[in-house]
Design an enzyme around this catalytic site. Structure first.
Site, mmCIF file in Angstrom:
data_model
loop_
_atom_site.group_PDB
_atom_site.id
_atom_site.type_symbol
_atom_site.label_atom_id
_atom_site.label_comp_id
_atom_site.label_asym_id
_atom_site.label_seq_id
_atom_site.Cartn_x
_atom_site.Cartn_y
_atom_site.Cartn_z
ATOM 1 N N ASP A 47 0.874 -1.163 0.000
ATOM 2 C CA ASP A 47 0.000 0.000 0.000
ATOM 3 C C ASP A 47 0.917 1.221 0.000
ATOM 4 O OD1 ASP A 47 -3.213 0.560 1.632
ATOM 5 O OD2 ASP A 47 -2.142 1.685 0.080
HETATM 6 C C1 GLC Z 1 -4.390 4.191 -0.130
HETATM 7 C C2 GLC Z 1 -5.263 2.977 0.051
HETATM 8 C C3 GLC Z 1 -5.244 2.033 -1.114
HETATM 9 C C4 GLC Z 1 -5.019 2.829 -2.394
HETATM 10 C C5 GLC Z 1 -3.624 3.416 -2.330
HETATM 11 C C6 GLC Z 1 -3.334 4.330 -3.528
HETATM 12 O O1 GLC Z 1 -3.816 4.600 1.069
HETATM 13 O O2 GLC Z 1 -5.125 2.235 1.253
HETATM 14 O O3 GLC Z 1 -6.489 1.333 -1.140
HETATM 15 O O4 GLC Z 1 -5.155 1.998 -3.545
HETATM 16 O O5 GLC Z 1 -3.375 4.123 -1.122
HETATM 17 O O6 GLC Z 1 -4.149 5.451 -3.470
#
Ligand code: GLC
Length: 728
Positions: A224
């Site tokens: 993430d």
């Molecule tokens: C965010 C989320 C994830 C998302 C990523 C990119 O913090 O947890 O679901 O795809 O970052 O935005």
């Protein structure tokens, strides 16, 4: 490309080129959520990853209903169609990897991201998630199953350690990911949280052990955003791709030369010293308990370069990660030209039919709508005059806050749609607008919104007067959930409950339209004529609402239990939620949602699987036939009404007494069918053998021999027929 060809391609790469493939960058065009530059010299094109589960977060795109609405439709085929449209829009915008579906189990009824997930039940979750993956892939995009695993709250999501036993992980939290991987998800995104003390971005046991070795996943494991913590641990823990690997300033302001210069002032990173003062100040100013440390992770940047140079990390370990990233490219057909100076193609970008996607968003919003209660007022005839009341009724509830946010191609508000259908419509806001939160707001944004919201045209007396003068009052209420934080209670925000009560007192033909991210309390329930739950309906919100209020049988059934109070949920109690001393104890085990309510015998406000219909369904004597895997139930269903309707036949499995405590009933299978007036149909429901099993930490999946009851039901609490089968 064969594995051998991929290996040879990797062998031609320099270390710098390899490092450029295991750590994401900001998209130079500022449109993708993350990007890889590729290796032009070897014909490896850039790769673009984009949010999110409910629509493409790049410019204007179709804002589909919340994933929770797809869960409420109990229709995997519909989820697949939405996934296909989402994938097509991502490809049409030149992106390759969709950062979705989100499929974490809804454990905490107030979790800020529940709208991004299908259900509290693992089987319904798995069915919807697998279908979404198949849909996205059918459009030529890659799907990312997220957030692996046990990311079931936003509160301190980037710090908590989940304490959960193996049986609970296996029976509840892993099945959705296993189904998504089986459906072909090319990527899995690791969660921010820790499980049993280990960060998920370096969780060897669950990533290398379960995901790869046990399930055979050979796709790409992506972190993430900023969700990494240590170079060697992430390398050994199975992470292939660190995202985004850039600073938030670079990511969110890629074209700001001043900010990039500021960001460039990071000599300390090269020296491996702790984040410089600038970043600490930034985190202190903007950071939030639900937000990861925004200092540029870069554990797969300079730190990895130095680790390889020192021998702490073997370059062969980097090669394996590069091969998996190239596997993602290959799955997308992006390596056809690789290895040749001509270079690979960025892939064709199909065109999409925005009108068709709007119609699909409308259909999905109708199908996800749950008719919670109806004294017969609905459906409306069209002759009634309406008072439309509600703080945000003149705006579509497109989605929630955070990375899933979509800028819709168009919107239809409840007010606009009802004005087109009713014979006379008045509108009163009644109370101050409910804020539409955003993950990327600085901490002071809420105050600014409240001040701005306070100067609204909100007059509860005018709302009551309008309701009294109309044939029917339609009160549209909503919550305001966002990624990065949990709702602070099950109650609707602001003075909406008082508004509903006042309107209902003025007109006994009051319909409440609840646009929420999950369960909400309804203190006015006994005073209103009807309640529909539409979740976050997306851009076609009002059009779908009007369809349902004027006769389209919604067909939705609750994917989550609506409890009367938070204390009734099995996660009540600080140790279980939000946790103590950074540890969240899943002491309730497998007894989440309806399973927990059944265990303690507490009646919910509305049970899991509940949903009324405008039609009238009856089911006859079901028969059970042994199938290759488990049992097939054939259930005669009749629609005795003079109008078409949609029924969701649910089958629950009730195990015999055995060596361990098990839920009284768990969803074993389901089928959603549309029946015309007077139509009868034998509905087949498959109940796989796994639905009879429990997970034993020594024996693995185990089916205790004995008599199992199969309950044919309209909800987890509305059993219409019971039969027994013997399992050996
Ligand atoms: C965010 C989320 C994830 C998302 C990523 C990119 O913090 O947890 O679901 O795809 O970052 O935005």
């Amino acid at each position: 490309m064969t594995d051998g060809e991929r290996d040879r391609l990797v062998a031609e790469m320099t270390l710098e080129e390899k490092l450029g493939l295991v750590r994401g960058h900001a998209d130079p065009a500022g449109r993708a959520t993350g990007a890889l530059p590729g290796v032009e010299r070897l014909g490896v094109p850039p790769l673009r990853l984009v949010d999110g589960p409910m629509g493409v977060r790049d410019g204007r795109a179709t804002a589909f209903p919340a994933t929770l609405a797809l869960g409420a439709s109990w229709d995997p085929a519909l989820a697949r169609r939405v996934g296909a449209a989402l994938g097509a829009e991502a490809r049409a915008k030149g992106h390759h990897v969709v950062l979705g579906p989100g499929l974490n189990v809804i454990r905490v009824p107030t979790c800020g991201r529940n709208f991004e997930y299908p259900s509290e039940d693992p089987r319904l979750t798995a069915a919807v998630a697998a279908a979404s993956v198949a849909g996205i892939r059918s459009a030529g995009a890659a799907a990312t199953a997220k957030h692996f695993v046990a990311n079931n709250q936003e509160r301190q999501r980037d710090g908590v350690s989940v304490v959960v036993d193996e049986r609970t992980l296996r029976e509840l939290y892993l099945p959705g990911f296993r189904a998504a991987v089986a459906a072909g998800a090319e990527a899995v995104m690791t969660a921010y949280n820790r499980v049993r003390g280990r960060w998920m971005s370096e969780h060897t046991e669950l990533v290398e052990g379960v995901l790869r070795e046990e399930w055979g996943f050979d796709g790409c494991v992506v972190s993430d955003w900023w969700g990494t913590h240590d170079t060697r641990a992430a390398v050994e823990g199975g992470l292939d791709l660190e995202m985004p690997g850039v600073s938030p300033l670079e990511l969110y302001a890629p074209r700001s030369h001043l900010l990039r210069a500021l960001v460039g002032l990071r000599p300390s990173e090269r020296a491996g010293i702790d984040p410089p003062v600038l970043w600490r100040a930034y985190d202190a100013l903007v950071g939030d308990e639900g937000q990861p440390d925004l200092y540029p992770a870069a554990y797969f940047g300079d730190r990895l370069r130095r680790a390889v140079a020192s021998g702490a990390v073997a370059e062969a370990a980097v090669d394996r990660k590069v091969e998996r990233v190239l596997g993602l490219y290959d799955a997308l057909g992006l390596l056809d030209g690789a290895g040749k100076p001509s270079g690979g193609s960025a892939g064709e970008s199909p065109t999409v039919d925005a009108d068709a996607h709007h119609d699909l968003a409308r259909e999905a919003a109708v199908r996800g709508t749950v008719l919670l209660d109806n004294d017969g007022l609905l459906p409306l005839s069209g002759a009634e005059s309406l008072a439309v009341v509600g703080p945000n009724a003149d705006a579509a509830k497109v989605g929630g806050g955070g990375s899933s946010a979509v800028t819709p191609a168009r919107t239809v508000s409840p007010l606009a749609a009802l004005r087109e259908r009713a014979s006379g419509v008045t509108f009163e806001r009644g109370v101050a607008r409910v804020a539409e939160p955003s993950l990327f707001d600085p901490p002071w944004a809420g105050t600014v919104r409240r001040l701005r919201g306070a100067t609204t045209d909100a007059d509860p007396d005018a709302a009551v007067a309008a309701a009294a003068d109309a044939d029917v009052a339609v009160v549209v209420v909503q919550d305001g959930a966002t990624e990065g934080e949990d709702r602070d209670s099950l109650a609707l925000p602001g003075d909406q409950d008082a508004l509903v009560a006042a309107v209902a007192a003025a007109n006994d033909r009051t319909v409440v339209v609840c646009r929420s991210s999950g369960p909400v309390r309804m203190p006015w329930l006994d005073d209103v004529a009807a309640v529909v739950a539409t979740w976050y309906p997306g851009q076609a919100d009002g059009a779908a609402l009007a369809d349902v209020l004027y006769g389209a049988d919604p067909g939705g059934r609750l994917p989550v239990t609506f409890g009367r109070r938070f204390a009734d949920y099995p996660v009540a109690g600080d140790r279980r939620y939000p946790g103590v001393d950074g540890h969240v104890h899943y002491d309730e085990g497998v007894f989440v949602g309806y399973r927990g309510f059944d265990r303690v015998g507490v009646d919910p406000l509305f049970p899991f699987g509940h949903g009324r219909s405008y039609a009238a369904f009856a089911c006859g004597d079901a028969s059970a036939t042994p199938a290759d895997d488990g049992w097939r139930l054939d259930v005669p269903v009749a629609n005795d009404a003079d109008r078409a309707g949609r029924e969701v036949v649910q089958v629950y499995v009730s195990p015999p007494d055995g060596p361990v405590e098990r839920p009284a009933r768990t969803l074993g299978g389901f089928a959603s069918v549309e029946l015309a007036a007077g139509e009868r149909e034998r509905v087949s429901v498959s109940v796989p053998r796994r639905a009879f099993a429990r997970y034993d930490s020594r024996e693995g999946w185990t089916v205790d021999p004995g008599e199992y009851d199969l309950l044919v039901a309209r909800s987890s609490r509305d059993v219409r027929e019971r039969m027994s089968v013997t399992a050996e």
